[in-house]
Structure formats: C-alpha cells, structure tokens
Design an enzyme around this catalytic site. Structure first.
Site, PDB file in Angstrom:
ATOM      1  N   SER A 192      47.422 -44.125 -54.555  1.00 32.94           N
ATOM      2  CA  SER A 192      47.717 -43.449 -55.815  1.00 32.94           C
ATOM      3  C   SER A 192      49.119 -42.864 -55.914  1.00 32.94           C
ATOM      4  CB  SER A 192      46.687 -42.352 -56.062  1.00 32.94           C
ATOM      5  OG  SER A 192      46.748 -41.402 -55.031  1.00 32.94           O
ATOM      6  N   HIS A 220      41.770 -46.973 -58.392  1.00 31.82           N
ATOM      7  CA  HIS A 220      42.952 -47.185 -59.235  1.00 31.82           C
ATOM      8  C   HIS A 220      43.125 -48.667 -59.602  1.00 31.82           C
ATOM      9  CE1 HIS A 220      44.852 -43.267 -59.632  1.00 31.82           C
ATOM     10  NE2 HIS A 220      44.499 -43.020 -58.389  1.00 31.82           N
ATOM     11  N   LYS A 251      38.201 -43.087 -64.170  1.00 35.49           N
ATOM     12  CA  LYS A 251      39.573 -43.496 -64.468  1.00 35.49           C
ATOM     13  C   LYS A 251      39.541 -44.545 -65.604  1.00 35.49           C
ATOM     14  CE  LYS A 251      41.642 -41.864 -60.228  1.00 35.49           C
ATOM     15  NZ  LYS A 251      41.025 -41.743 -58.922  1.00 35.49           N
TER      16      LYS A 251
HETATM   17  C1  LIG Z   1      40.362 -40.739 -58.055  1.00 36.84           C
HETATM   18  C2  LIG Z   1      39.950 -41.294 -56.754  1.00 36.84           C
HETATM   19  C3  LIG Z   1      38.733 -40.936 -56.157  1.00 36.84           C
HETATM   20  C4  LIG Z   1      37.841 -39.885 -56.740  1.00 36.84           C
HETATM   21  O1  LIG Z   1      37.123 -40.364 -57.818  1.00 36.84           O
HETATM   22  P1  LIG Z   1      36.117 -39.373 -58.572  1.00 36.84           P
HETATM   23  O2  LIG Z   1      35.125 -40.257 -59.221  1.00 36.84           O
HETATM   24  O3  LIG Z   1      36.952 -38.585 -59.532  1.00 36.84           O
HETATM   25  O4  LIG Z   1      35.506 -38.502 -57.523  1.00 36.84           O
HETATM   26  C5  LIG Z   1      38.381 -41.553 -54.985  1.00 36.84           C
HETATM   27  N1  LIG Z   1      39.178 -42.465 -54.397  1.00 36.84           N
HETATM   28  C6  LIG Z   1      40.364 -42.819 -54.930  1.00 36.84           C
HETATM   29  C7  LIG Z   1      41.211 -43.840 -54.248  1.00 36.84           C
HETATM   30  C8  LIG Z   1      40.799 -42.230 -56.117  1.00 36.84           C
HETATM   31  O5  LIG Z   1      41.977 -42.563 -56.636  1.00 36.84           O
END
Ligand SMILES: *Cc1c(COP(=O)(O)O)cnc(C)c1O
Length: 405
Positions: A192, A220, A251
C-alpha cells in the site's frame, strides 16, 4: 485510585507521539465519500464546512462507495433482512445473503469456496493460527500489511521474514524450512505505501518447486487489477495457482466493511470450524452483504470503470511527473509523490487542502525514515476536470514550497 498512578504514563506516551510529529488528527467529512468531498473546518464561529475538495486519499478505486445502485441495494436489504444479526454465523447469524455473497466471491475469483469476516484484518488474524502449527513454517514479505504481521504473530509456526520482494531471500527461506510439514508463503498482492506488486509469477514458481502453499492479501487489487479485475493472480497469469486469497470489501468492492478468505475448499472448511474471529465475532449486517453483491455485479460488468481508473491514474501521474515531482514509478492508482522530509510532507498536505485538494502526508514509522511522501490515490469517480484542478494545485504549492522549479 489505580488510574491516578497510571495516567502520567499514558500522558507521557501521548506527549511523545505529539513531540515526534506523529499525532494523527482525524479530519471530519461532512457527507458521503466520493471523488470530491466536504470536510469540517473551524473558524471563530465554530465548526463549518469547506467548499468541495478533491479527494486523493480514499481507497474508493472504482467510485462504488456512494454508487446509487450500491446504496439502493443496502437500503432494500435493511428492509427485507433487517438491520443486524445479533449472532455469530454458526449460531443464527447466517442468512441467504451471506451464502450468496460467499458464492459470488468464489465465482468471481474462480476459487472453490469463500468465508466472510467482519474485515480483512480479521480474515488475516484468523488465518495462520488456524492452518499452521508448530511443525509448520510461514514465509512472509517484510513489508506485508500489519494484519498479516499480526496474524503470523498469533501462530506457532516457524517464521521466516524475507526481504521485500526478494526472491533469492524467499528461496533461502524455503531451503531453511525444508523439514517443515506445511510451508505457507504470505504476501500482499499490492503493497500500500508504494503501490508496487508482489512478483506472484516467481513466487508461485518457487512455491511449486519447494512444495509450499501461497497466500495473497489482495486488498489493494480485488476488483480493479488484472484485465477483468480479478486481482494480482490474474495480472500475473497465476489464477488457480494461489491457494488462498484474503481481501476486503472495504476498498474497491463498495468500500463499506467486511473481508474474506477464498481458496481451496478444505482450507475454507477448516477456517469455518476453527477460525477465532469467525467463531467469536458477529456476522456482517445483511445490508453489507447485499451491497457487496451489488458491488461485485457492477465490477463484473466494470470494464469501463477500470478503464477510467487507469486513464485517470495515467493522466495525473504524467501531469505530476512533467511538473518535476518525483513520483515513484509504477502502474497502480497509488502514486507516491516523494518529498523526503516529514515536516515538508505535512506542510504540503495542509497547503494543498487550502487549494482544494485533500491528501495526507505519510512519514516514519508508516514509511522508512527520510522517505516522507504524499500518497496520491486516484479513483474512477474523479472527472478529468477534478484531476486537472488537482494538478494545478500541486503546481502552485510545489513551487511555493520550492519542491519543483
Ligand atoms: C486495507 C487492508 C487490510 C484491511 O482491510 P479491512 O477490511 O479494512 O480490515 C488488510 N490488508 C491489506 C493489504 C490492506 O490494504
């Protein structure tokens, strides 16, 4: 009073965070998430709203977070299925909608089965300790997401942390753990902070050579990476060769809440029996399941949205590069504008907001020391006009702060 003795310890920690410039203030949005948003500002008369600002820091890649069809699906489900489940899945928290969403995710990713969690964070913390014991080993990329790191910490397997994207180091780890019963390679599909990709083709090749399993956290990527949005396994031509995919609905897939693990049938079956965040935490609300189903349907027909996202990202990247900003090379809608200095990154973010662009400066410990940056994230919800305005604001502030000539 016990707390009177403890309070100074906590106050000191909070002070340390402030002094280090790491204190996080949360800006308040007035209204829904989107390509443009309104944020609360303060003046002598109290709280008021900013004019609309262009939002370049949401994970709302496909613009589904406030898509009318997604909102409507949630609204309908709250009427037909009620608000909450008041139960975990195995007691009385499973509705038709939960099963439908699990099936839809499996169909979309072309996997055998899927298990829902309240978040991808929960999916990751419930994964490793369920599948791996003392006889096993987990090989984890050094820059994996915090939830993968925490999940790995909870399990008793031997741990090998390989250098970020370093395949020689991963191979060394596979050789060192040769005697272990199960070996699982765990990696983010997209990282990220830089928006860079794990070399999944090479990881799968090493896994096959050494008899290891592969787990990818594709948070992502799900919905918009790969020709049809199936994520990094599709982008690297290894669909079907990744044993487990964890990802989020928070996301690109609607941006609400919820996560999942998808993959080999028996592994998912075991998670349903033993995974602690699944067994001991509430089922996701029906409206979230319904909205997730609608988001997936839009994504399945979402070639246009993905194309717009890619075009938008390419447009802004080119604009910023041409102005002389140091943008980390890549092909993900995450584009880090490198500034180096933490104070500069924070100043730049503040000034950009005044110019109508909402971004956040990232600095140590979220990124390495001396690599402070503005992480720009583009969405399909942005219009070309939004992005042209954003580029103009970067130009103004960049020159003012002597970042560009
Ligand atoms: C955003 C993210 C998470 C967390 O996701 P949530 O559903 O908000 O808990 C986990 N792993 C990665 C790689 C992320 O970018």
């Amino acid at each position: 009073m016990a707390y009177e003795k403890i309070k100074p310890l906590i106050d000191r920690q909070l002070d340390d965070i402030r002094k280090a410039g790491l204190y996080k203030n949360e800006r308040v949005l007035l209204g829904p998430q989107g390509g443009t948003i309104r944020v609360a500002t303060h003046c002598n008369q109290g709280a008021m709203g900013s004019p609309p600002v262009i939002n370049l820091c949401a994970n709302n890649y496909l613009g589904l977070a406030n898509h009318p069809a997604v909102v409507e699906a949630a609204a309908q489900a709250v009427r037909t299925h009620g608000y909450g489940m008041a139960s975990v899945r195995f007691i009385c928290g499973t509705q038709d909608l939960h099963k439908e969403l699990e099936r839809a995710i499996s169909d979309f990713l072309d996997t055998e089965d899927t298990i829902l969690y309240s978040s991808c964070f929960d999916a990751n913390t419930g994964l490793f300790e369920t599948l791996l014991g003392e006889e096993d080993a987990v090989l984890s990329d050094a820059l994996n997401h915090a939830s993968v790191i925490d999940g790995v910490r909870l399990c008793k397997a031997q741990r090998y942390r390989y250098g970020h994207g370093d395949m020689a180091d991963l191979e060394k780890g596979l050789q060192q753990t040769a005697g272990r019963r199960i070996r699982l390679i765990a990696t983010d599909g997209v990282f990220s902070m830089d928006g860079d990709f794990a070399p999944l083709d090479r990881i799968v090749e090493l896994a096959e050579r050494y008899g290891a399993l592969v787990m990818v956290d594709d948070s992502h990527a799900t919905g918009f990476i790969g020709a049809t949005g199936r994520g990094t396994p599709e982008a690297f031509g290894v669909s079907g060769k990744v044993d487990l995919i964890t990802s989020t609905l928070g996301k690109a897939v609607g941006g609400g809440t919820g996560g999942f693990t998808s993959g080999r049938r028996e592994l998912i079956e075991l998670l349903r029996q033993r995974s602690r965040p699944y067994l001991f935490s509430n089922a996701i609300p029906p409206m979230i399941a319904a909205a997730g189903l609608k988001a997936l349907a839009l994504i399945d027909q979402g070639g246009e949205l993905r194309a717009r996202l890619q075009e938008n990202a390419a447009f802004l990247r080119k604009e910023l590069e041409q102005q002389g900003f140091q943008v980390k090379p890549g092909r993900h809608p995450i584009m880090p504008v490198m500034l180096g200095d933490a104070a500069l990154a924070s100043k730049m973010a503040d000034r950009l907001l005044e110019e109508g662009v909402y971004v956040i400066g990232f600095s140590y410990p979220v990124v390495p020391k001396g690599e402070a940056r503005i992480r720009v994230q583009v969405s399909a919800a942005h219009t070309r006009d939004d992005l042209a305005k954003a580029a103009k604001a970067f130009h103004t502030v960049g020159r003012e702060l002597a970042i560009i000539a």
